[in-house]
Write a protein that holds these residues in place. Sequence first.
Motif, mmCIF file in Angstrom:
data_model
loop_
_atom_site.group_PDB
_atom_site.id
_atom_site.type_symbol
_atom_site.label_atom_id
_atom_site.label_comp_id
_atom_site.label_asym_id
_atom_site.label_seq_id
_atom_site.Cartn_x
_atom_site.Cartn_y
_atom_site.Cartn_z
ATOM 1 N N GLN A 32 -5.765 0.823 78.273
ATOM 2 C CA GLN A 32 -5.781 2.182 79.079
ATOM 3 C C GLN A 32 -4.719 3.086 78.357
ATOM 4 O OE1 GLN A 32 -5.403 1.894 83.483
ATOM 5 N NE2 GLN A 32 -4.754 4.072 83.569
ATOM 6 N N LEU A 39 7.559 6.918 81.484
ATOM 7 C CA LEU A 39 7.808 6.541 82.966
ATOM 8 C C LEU A 39 7.574 5.009 83.227
ATOM 9 C CD1 LEU A 39 6.878 9.580 84.818
ATOM 10 C CD2 LEU A 39 9.134 8.869 84.394
ATOM 11 N N SER A 43 9.779 2.159 84.637
ATOM 12 C CA SER A 43 9.588 1.517 85.771
ATOM 13 C C SER A 43 9.770 0.065 85.658
ATOM 14 C CB SER A 43 8.298 1.761 86.207
ATOM 15 O OG SER A 43 7.294 1.361 85.327
ATOM 16 N N TYR A 47 11.900 -2.932 87.270
ATOM 17 C CA TYR A 47 11.147 -3.838 87.994
ATOM 18 C C TYR A 47 11.663 -4.985 87.481
ATOM 19 C CZ TYR A 47 7.126 -6.016 89.885
ATOM 20 O OH TYR A 47 6.237 -6.973 90.396
ATOM 21 N N GLU B 206 -0.357 11.110 86.034
ATOM 22 C CA GLU B 206 1.291 10.919 85.910
ATOM 23 C C GLU B 206 1.821 11.196 87.425
ATOM 24 O OE1 GLU B 206 1.513 13.997 83.007
ATOM 25 O OE2 GLU B 206 2.238 12.322 81.535
ATOM 26 N N PRO B 209 -0.462 7.746 89.814
ATOM 27 C CA PRO B 209 -1.272 6.839 88.969
ATOM 28 C C PRO B 209 -2.010 5.986 89.773
ATOM 29 C CG PRO B 209 1.046 6.255 88.904
ATOM 30 C CD PRO B 209 1.102 7.540 89.796
ATOM 31 N N THR B 211 -3.629 3.374 88.390
ATOM 32 C CA THR B 211 -3.660 1.890 87.692
ATOM 33 C C THR B 211 -3.597 0.775 88.546
ATOM 34 O OG1 THR B 211 -2.692 3.118 85.934
ATOM 35 C CG2 THR B 211 -2.892 0.835 85.413
ATOM 36 N N LEU B 217 -1.002 -0.563 78.495
ATOM 37 C CA LEU B 217 -0.966 0.855 78.593
ATOM 38 C C LEU B 217 -0.647 1.197 77.080
ATOM 39 C CD1 LEU B 217 1.027 1.315 81.875
ATOM 40 C CD2 LEU B 217 -1.361 1.701 81.528
ATOM 41 N N ASP B 231 0.401 -4.095 90.082
ATOM 42 C CA ASP B 231 0.234 -4.445 91.386
ATOM 43 C C ASP B 231 1.214 -3.599 92.390
ATOM 44 O OD1 ASP B 231 2.505 -7.245 91.193
ATOM 45 O OD2 ASP B 231 2.730 -5.120 90.739
ATOM 46 N N ALA B 234 4.690 -2.977 91.026
ATOM 47 C CA ALA B 234 4.984 -1.941 89.871
ATOM 48 C C ALA B 234 4.529 -0.531 90.066
ATOM 49 C CB ALA B 234 3.459 -2.622 89.017
ATOM 50 N N LEU B 235 3.795 -0.161 90.970
ATOM 51 C CA LEU B 235 3.450 1.048 91.332
ATOM 52 C C LEU B 235 4.507 1.660 91.950
ATOM 53 C CD1 LEU B 235 -0.387 0.960 92.153
ATOM 54 C CD2 LEU B 235 0.686 1.886 90.251
ATOM 55 N N GLU B 236 5.032 0.979 92.838
ATOM 56 C CA GLU B 236 6.343 1.398 93.665
ATOM 57 C C GLU B 236 7.439 1.786 92.479
ATOM 58 O OE1 GLU B 236 5.769 -0.859 97.993
ATOM 59 O OE2 GLU B 236 7.359 -1.319 96.817
ATOM 60 N N SER B 237 7.365 0.812 91.569
ATOM 61 C CA SER B 237 8.708 0.788 90.935
ATOM 62 C C SER B 237 8.205 2.332 89.878
ATOM 63 C CB SER B 237 8.789 -0.199 89.805
ATOM 64 O OG SER B 237 9.724 -0.272 88.928
ATOM 65 N N TYR B 238 7.066 2.597 89.615
ATOM 66 C CA TYR B 238 6.872 3.593 88.938
ATOM 67 C C TYR B 238 7.262 5.045 89.322
ATOM 68 C CZ TYR B 238 4.059 7.285 86.507
ATOM 69 O OH TYR B 238 3.677 8.248 85.794
ATOM 70 N N GLU B 240 9.307 5.292 91.857
ATOM 71 C CA GLU B 240 11.050 5.284 91.809
ATOM 72 C C GLU B 240 11.267 5.894 90.394
ATOM 73 O OE1 GLU B 240 11.678 1.499 94.590
ATOM 74 O OE2 GLU B 240 12.639 1.681 92.566
ATOM 75 N N ALA B 241 10.579 5.568 89.364
ATOM 76 C CA ALA B 241 11.168 5.880 88.130
ATOM 77 C C ALA B 241 10.957 7.555 87.896
ATOM 78 C CB ALA B 241 10.493 5.100 87.070
ATOM 79 N N LEU B 242 9.567 7.784 88.514
ATOM 80 C CA LEU B 242 9.047 9.241 88.431
ATOM 81 C C LEU B 242 10.191 9.912 89.289
ATOM 82 C CD1 LEU B 242 6.970 11.541 87.580
ATOM 83 C CD2 LEU B 242 5.800 10.946 89.644
#
Lengths: 530, 284
Positions: A32, A39, A43, A47, B206, B209, B211, B217, B231, B234-238, B240-242
């Motif tokens: 993808q 970012l 993450s 993680y 962005e 997401p 995904t 990626l 999962d 992972a999205l939660e972590s993203y 947080e990073a954002l």
Amino acid sequence: MIRFLNPGFAWMLAAPAAIVVLYLLRRRFLPQQVPSVFLWRRSVQDYAANRPFQRLMKNLLLPLQVLATLALALALMNPVLPGGTAGKTILVFDISGSMQAECNGKSRLELAKEEALKRIRELPAEEEITVITAGDEVQRLLLSGNREEAEKTIGSIACGRGGAEIDRALTLVWALARSGEEEKGATVTVFSDALRLSEIHTRGGRTPTIINVGEAAENRTVYSLTAENGKAYARVANFGKECTVTLACETDGTLCGAGEVTIPAGETAGVSFDIPEEARTVRVKIREKDALEADNTAEAAVKHAASLHVAVTEDSVFLESALKVRPDLTVMRTDAEALASTEADLYILGSDPLILTTRIPEEGYDPAATAFGPFGWDGEAKTGDSPAAEISESPLTTGLTMKNVFFREWHPVSGGRAVLRLGGDPVITWNGETAILGFDLHNTNLPLKYDFPILIQNILNTLLTEEQAAEEPAVNVMPLGESDTRDTAPDYETEKTETTGEQGRELRSVLLILFLLLLVAEMGVSRYVC
Amino acid sequence: MLTDRFLARLDALRLVMRGRAQGGAGGSRRSRQTGSSAEFSDYREYIPGDDIRRLDWNALARFDRLYMKLFMEEQESQVMILLDASASMEDKWSAARSAAETVGYLALTGGDRLRLQLLKDGRAVCSPQFSGRAAFAKLTAFLDRAVPDGKEGTLTEAVRRAESLKKGLCFLITDGYTEDALKEALDYLRYMRQETAVIQVLSGGELRPETEGAVRLCDSESGEQIDLLADRNALESYHEALEDFLKQIRENCSGRETPYLLLDGSKAFEDCFLPLLSRSGMIG
């Protein structure tokens, strides 16, 4: 060493490998394109940094699944550790002459010993082991010994030259298996070379495990040899395929004749040789080599003096053993139809009941009849636990104690004078010419007792007069009846039975519990990860 | 392309600058410089907020329209637009370009001189200077030729290579993907006496997401690949990073008194951009 009772499930051991392969193939990452992984990179770092247990849990999944599958596969294979609940084991060894036959450099008896030792080593340490040999006589070499004692005993077993009284041995076995106040289970294993389950006596549905050792081989034997009045008579048995054998006859060490005879498979054939009148010993030997050479030669003394002749209509090794004690006896095999033309000093007729007589009645002998001369008996035998034997004083019972003698079946006999009773029923009676034993020798432990040869000698001494006794004892003759050797083409269908005692500690339940625990752990970890 | 309706709304707005203009020809910005006389220079239409003392009442009586008198002491200001044209801007290029056009129109209609520089491959591609309302078409044409395909270098390197940075307004239009959250770029622009405003443009993918599953990626700019099991965690972590990243940029901007706005590239530009501009204090 661990054994597996269901080795057929061994294919399941490939399942863990399949899981690993699926694991490796599972992760297909779909590509993808994103504007930037800036970012995502951050993450992922967070993680991994903030969730160390997450990675650990993920790493635990595969080994948990592999272990669970392995536990299930092993559980289905039902492994058994040596050890466990001790019980009784009875080993019976056929030590007949045929067990000397060699196979790949080892005799059949050696193979049997190896197999027995292997089995003994897998038994629990507390197992009670009894060792019995079945040759011409049945001997109990070890009673309720431990493994070490059993190993030593088995190592000392040697072959005999006679037959194998497996039935007698099993009679003793069942008696030993049922000892004490309650019947305990015992595992009985018979090591032989050509024994079939159908040939042996089972008791109450209990059957032994039969281990036949050795390979099929051709064997011929000089079945019997007698010599008198310038003639030597040899009988040759063929336990293999039809063949032609060459026999050489020697008298006093000098070759005096040879002859060929063709013997069909499983049959016997007779050969006679002319021998010098003055010869003292005769020897007949089969020239061709076979699987068991020990029985290819027979020797006999040439009879010059008159001896007592005993004609028997049925083979009985019990009787043979008892008659051997009298060297002045010549035992002949005959049958009911030929009795009229058979001249003998003593006739031993039938087996149940057993008739010893010096005179055949005028009406002759009918094996199916329930009477013989003045004697009679019931057609139906009495069965069950016999009462103690009661003996009456008489010439036949001199020297007898009849202690611990039991009978399974017996016919009350009428006529004559009773010398032995069971619960008031006369079972041994006699008159001046005849003695009747109202039971089959196989249905009692009397032949295993010292009383039996004494009884037979008393009967012989009573029925045969002193004038008829020989002046010189003759050389032991070759026994008739069961051959020295067994069929050397054994049937390899080992008939196994269910063991009645636990042997070995089964691990199936432990492995199944382990499998369930691993499954629960795997489900928990999987939920945590996802 | 900005619609005429949107452009008409822009006519009532002006870019706001805290400092005094330092420019050449007359502009709409006050200058510290005072003329030797209050000599009349020019007219321009009245914009709400203008000083009504300079209304030309005669023009009102004559034309029935409000005009402001311009005097010699009012001068033009330079407006610089630094537009990030790296490959990561491709999926939000439409929003970024519209933002650049909007700022450019405001600058041109406000009488400012305008330059636009494309930041890509670690360097800046500078446009000619634009001036006056009529130059908007040229600005648009310049942007039509711009392609966001820069894959080399960093944004900070490109900013440091920007040309003709004279004191004035500077609009940095970018997605902001720098390790220091634009800190060095802002410091440099401040050093170059730029009154900087940051317009950060991020796409819907962005900001939110979607995904999922096992994905590889691929960075459109650097080609870097990351295998990820997208999962829930992972999205939660993203996110947080954002949030951390946006917070850093806001802090860097606020610490340098730099107006900042976050433009969602997935939303309708003309509906959301002007309120953002107004709230950020970039327009008045």
